[in-house]
Design an enzyme around this catalytic site. Structure first.
Site, PDB file in Angstrom:
ATOM      1  N   PHE A 141       0.866  -1.192   0.000  1.00  0.00           N
ATOM      2  CA  PHE A 141       0.000   0.000   0.000  1.00  0.00           C
ATOM      3  C   PHE A 141       0.896   1.234   0.000  1.00  0.00           C
ATOM      4  O   PHE A 141       1.738   1.391   0.887  1.00  0.00           O
ATOM      5  CB  PHE A 141      -0.909   0.025   1.233  1.00  0.00           C
ATOM      6  CG  PHE A 141      -1.832   1.210   1.245  1.00  0.00           C
ATOM      7  CD1 PHE A 141      -3.045   1.175   0.558  1.00  0.00           C
ATOM      8  CD2 PHE A 141      -1.483   2.383   1.908  1.00  0.00           C
ATOM      9  CE1 PHE A 141      -3.886   2.280   0.543  1.00  0.00           C
ATOM     10  CE2 PHE A 141      -2.322   3.492   1.901  1.00  0.00           C
ATOM     11  CZ  PHE A 141      -3.530   3.436   1.223  1.00  0.00           C
ATOM     12  N   ASP A 226       9.369   2.447   1.169  1.00  0.00           N
ATOM     13  CA  ASP A 226       8.271   3.215   1.752  1.00  0.00           C
ATOM     14  C   ASP A 226       8.264   2.936   3.251  1.00  0.00           C
ATOM     15  O   ASP A 226       7.920   1.841   3.690  1.00  0.00           O
ATOM     16  CB  ASP A 226       6.943   2.779   1.105  1.00  0.00           C
ATOM     17  CG  ASP A 226       5.740   3.552   1.654  1.00  0.00           C
ATOM     18  OD1 ASP A 226       5.863   4.139   2.745  1.00  0.00           O
ATOM     19  OD2 ASP A 226       4.684   3.555   0.994  1.00  0.00           O
ATOM     20  N   LYS A 255       3.773   9.996   8.270  1.00  0.00           N
ATOM     21  CA  LYS A 255       2.881   9.919   9.435  1.00  0.00           C
ATOM     22  C   LYS A 255       3.327  10.656  10.718  1.00  0.00           C
ATOM     23  O   LYS A 255       2.756  11.686  11.038  1.00  0.00           O
ATOM     24  CB  LYS A 255       2.568   8.464   9.729  1.00  0.00           C
ATOM     25  CG  LYS A 255       1.620   7.838   8.680  1.00  0.00           C
ATOM     26  CD  LYS A 255       1.265   6.438   9.052  1.00  0.00           C
ATOM     27  CE  LYS A 255       0.417   5.730   8.024  1.00  0.00           C
ATOM     28  NZ  LYS A 255      -0.988   6.118   8.031  1.00  0.00           N
TER      29      LYS A 255
HETATM   30  C1  LIG Z   1       3.106   2.510   3.827  1.00  0.00           C
HETATM   31  C2  LIG Z   1       2.218   3.662   3.477  1.00  0.00           C
HETATM   32  N1  LIG Z   1       2.502   4.390   2.378  1.00  0.00           N
HETATM   33  C3  LIG Z   1       1.741   5.431   2.028  1.00  0.00           C
HETATM   34  C4  LIG Z   1       0.643   5.807   2.768  1.00  0.00           C
HETATM   35  C5  LIG Z   1      -0.179   6.997   2.357  1.00  0.00           C
HETATM   36  O1  LIG Z   1      -0.008   8.016   3.284  1.00  0.00           O
HETATM   37  P1  LIG Z   1      -1.066   9.217   3.357  1.00  0.00           P
HETATM   38  O2  LIG Z   1      -2.359   8.647   3.841  1.00  0.00           O
HETATM   39  O3  LIG Z   1      -0.441  10.192   4.324  1.00  0.00           O
HETATM   40  O4  LIG Z   1      -1.160   9.785   1.983  1.00  0.00           O
HETATM   41  C6  LIG Z   1       0.302   5.076   3.906  1.00  0.00           C
HETATM   42  C7  LIG Z   1      -0.897   5.410   4.686  1.00  0.00           C
HETATM   43  O5  LIG Z   1      -1.430   4.641   5.445  1.00  0.00           O
HETATM   44  C8  LIG Z   1       1.119   3.972   4.273  1.00  0.00           C
HETATM   45  O6  LIG Z   1       0.834   3.234   5.344  1.00  0.00           O
END
Ligand SMILES: Cc1ncc(COP(=O)(O)O)c(C=O)c1O
Length: 412
Positions: A141, A226, A255
Site C-alpha cells: 500500500f 516506503d 505519518k
Molecule cells: C506505507 C504507506 N505508504 C503510504 C501511505 C499513504 O499516506 P497518506 O495517507 O499520508 O497519503 C500510507 C498510509 O497509510 C502507508 O501506510
C-alpha cells in the site's frame, strides 16, 4: 454539535469515503483520548501511526504555540529557519544526503516515483529509451493518488480508478526468483514497504531486501523504500531498513514526522538528487515553518525514546505470543517494535474484537480482513500493554464461546 447531529450533517455534505466508528473525540492527553460524554479511551492506534508521542506532548505544545504565533506559512519561494535544520537531522539519521518536504505519505511516494524516472533519464545516453518500468510488491500500500495507487499491490484500491500509470508490474512478496525474472534493463525502480502496514504488518524478509539491494545495484535501478508507516522510530530504530543492513537510494516518511501536523519527506542520495533541477518538482504547503519546527522537536524527543520502543515492543510481542499459544484462533503474531499484529483465523472474529474493544474503550483496528493491528504511541508503559493483553485474552475467549454457541444454534 452532538454525535447524532454530526453523523446526519456529515452524511449530507461529505463525500462518503469513510465508515467512521460512532465516537466523537474532543480531547487527548498522553496515551488517552476523551469522547464527548467524558469517557476515556486507551489509544493503541495513534491516529494510524501518527501520534507517536501520544496526545498533547508538552515539548510539542511549546514549539507549536511559539511557532504559530511567529510564522505559519511563507511558501517555498523564500527561506525560513527550519527546513535546513530538519533536513540535516533526517539525513543524519537515515544515512542519506538530501530531503524534499511535502504534505502527506502519498505525496512523498509520488515524488519518489518521479525522482526514479528523472534519475533514469540522467543515465541515458546515445538516444536510448530511458529505463521507465517500476516493480512493486503484491499486497503493498503506497497511498491514494494515481502513482501511489498504480504501485499499490492490492486490486481493491486500484480497480475503481483505472487506467492507471503504465509500466508498473507486481512481484510476489519475498520472491527473489520473481524479482530476478522481472528486473530487466527497462526497470528504473524496485519499490518495497519495509514492513507492509495496510497489508497486515508483514515485514519483508532480510533475504529479499538484501537481494533487491544487490540486484538493483547491478542493474542500475533504484531501490525505493516506503517507510511512511514503519519509519521514524516505530520499530525501535529510526528506520526499519536499519534492522536489515540495507541502505536504500530513496526512502519516504510521513505519518509521525510532525507529531500530527501534515508533513511528508523524500530522502535520497546526492547521486539521485542530481536529476532534479529548479522547477521540476515542488509544493505550495510542503515544509512550511510550523510543520518543520514541530518536526525538528519531534526528532529531538524521539532519540531517547528509541530504546524504550524496542523494549516495550519486545514485551508486548512476548505477551501476544503467549496469547497465541493459549488461543487456537490466533494464526500468527508479526511485526517489530511497536508495529505489531495478531492474525486471526476469521475476519468476523477480528471485526467482533475491534468492536468489543471499542466498547471497552481501547482503540485498535483491523487490516487485511483478519489482522488486528497495534500502532500505539511510543510512550506506552507495561501497564498499558497489560491492559490490552488482559482485554484480548477475555475477548478472544468470549468471542470463541459466542461463535461456538451460534454454530450450535444454526445446526439444531
Ligand atoms: C506505507 C504507506 N505508504 C503510504 C501511505 C499513504 O499516506 P497518506 O495517507 O499520508 O497519503 C500510507 C498510509 O497509510 C502507508 O501506510
Amino acid at each position: 454539535m452532538k454525535l447524532a447531529a454530526l453523523t446526519r450533517a456529515e452524511a449530507q455534505v461529505l463525500l462518503p469515503t469513510y465508515d467512521r466508528q460512532k465516537v466523537l473525540f474532543e480531547k487527548g492527553r498522553g496515551v488517552y483520548l476523551w469522547d464527548s460524554r467524558g469517557h476515556r479511551y486507551l489509544d493503541f492506534l495513534s491516529g494510524i501511526g501518527v501520534n507517536a508521542l501520544g496526545h498533547g506532548h508538552p515539548a510539542i505544545q511549546v514549539v507549536l504555540k511559539r511557532q504559530a504565533s511567529r510564522l505559519i506559512h511563507v511558501s517555498n519561494l523564500f527561506f525560513h529557519p527550519y527546513q535546513a535544520e530538519l533536513a540535516r537531522r533526517l539525513t543524519k539519521i537515515s544515512g542519506l544526503d538530501r530531503a524534499f518536504f511535502c504534505n502527506s505519505g502519498t505525496e512523498a511516494w509520488e515524488g519518489a516515483l518521479k525522482l526514479a524516472r528523472a534519475h533514469a533519464r540522467t543515465l541515458c545516453t546515445n538516444g536510448h529509451k530511458p529505463k521507465w518500468r517500476i516493480l512493486a510488491l503484491e499486497n503493498s500500500f503506497h497511498g491514494r493518488t494515481f502513482g501511489s495507487l498504480a504501485t499499490t499491490g492490492q486490486a481493491k484500491y486500484r480497480d475503481p480508478f483505472g487506467p492507471l500509470l503504465p509500466g508498473v508490474s507486481f512481484l510476489e512478496f519475498n520472491d527473489i526468483s520473481d524479482l530476478k525474472r522481472q528486473l530487466d534493463g527497462s526497470v528504473c525502480a524496485v519499490c518495497v514497504e519495509t514492513i507492509q502496514g495496510e497489508g497486515g504488518i508483514r515485514p519483508v524478509s532480510a533475504e529479499f531486501l538484501q537481494a533487491a539491494r544487490k540486484l538493483t545495484e547491478n542493474s542500475g535501478a533504484l531501490l525505493i523504500l516506503d517507510e511512511i508507516q514503519c519509519g521514524l522510530g516505530r520499530t525501535g530504530r529510526y528506520f526499519a531498513y536499519q534492522h536489515y543492513g540495507v541502505q536504500p537510494d530513496i526512502v519516504t516518511v510521513a505519518k509521525p514526522l510532525a507529531a500530527g501536523l501534515p508533513l511528508g519527506a523524500i530522502l535520497t542520495t546526492n547521486r539521485v538528487a542530481r536529476a532534479i533541477h529548479p522547477g521540476m518538482h515542488g509544493s505550495t504547503f510542503g515544509g512550511g515553518p510550523l510543520a518543520c519546527a514541530v518536526a525538528v522537536e519531534f526528532l529531538r524527543v524521539l532519540q531517547p525514546l528509541l530504546k524504550h520502543v524496542e523494549e516495550i515492543g519486545n514485551y508486548f510481542r512476548a505477551k501476544l505470543e503467549w496469547l497465541k499459544a493459549k488461543h487456537g484462533c490466533v494464526v500468527e503474531v508479526r511485526g517489530m517494535g511497536l508495529m505489531l499484529a495478531m492474525e486471526l483465523n476469521s475476519a468476523d472474529l477480528a471485526k467482533a474484537i475491534v468492536a468489543e474493544f471499542l466498547q471497552r474503550r481501547i482503540l485498535i483496528n483491523r487490516t487485511n480482513d483478519t489482522v488486528l493491528r497495534f500502532l500505539p504511541p511510543y510512550i506506552i508503559e507495561k501497564k498499558h500493554v497489560d491492559q490490552v493483553i488482559r482485554a484480548l485474552d477475555e475477548v478472544l475467549a468470549s468471542q470463541i464461546r459466542e461463535i461456538g454457541k451460534s454454530r450450535k444454534r444454526s445446526k439444531s
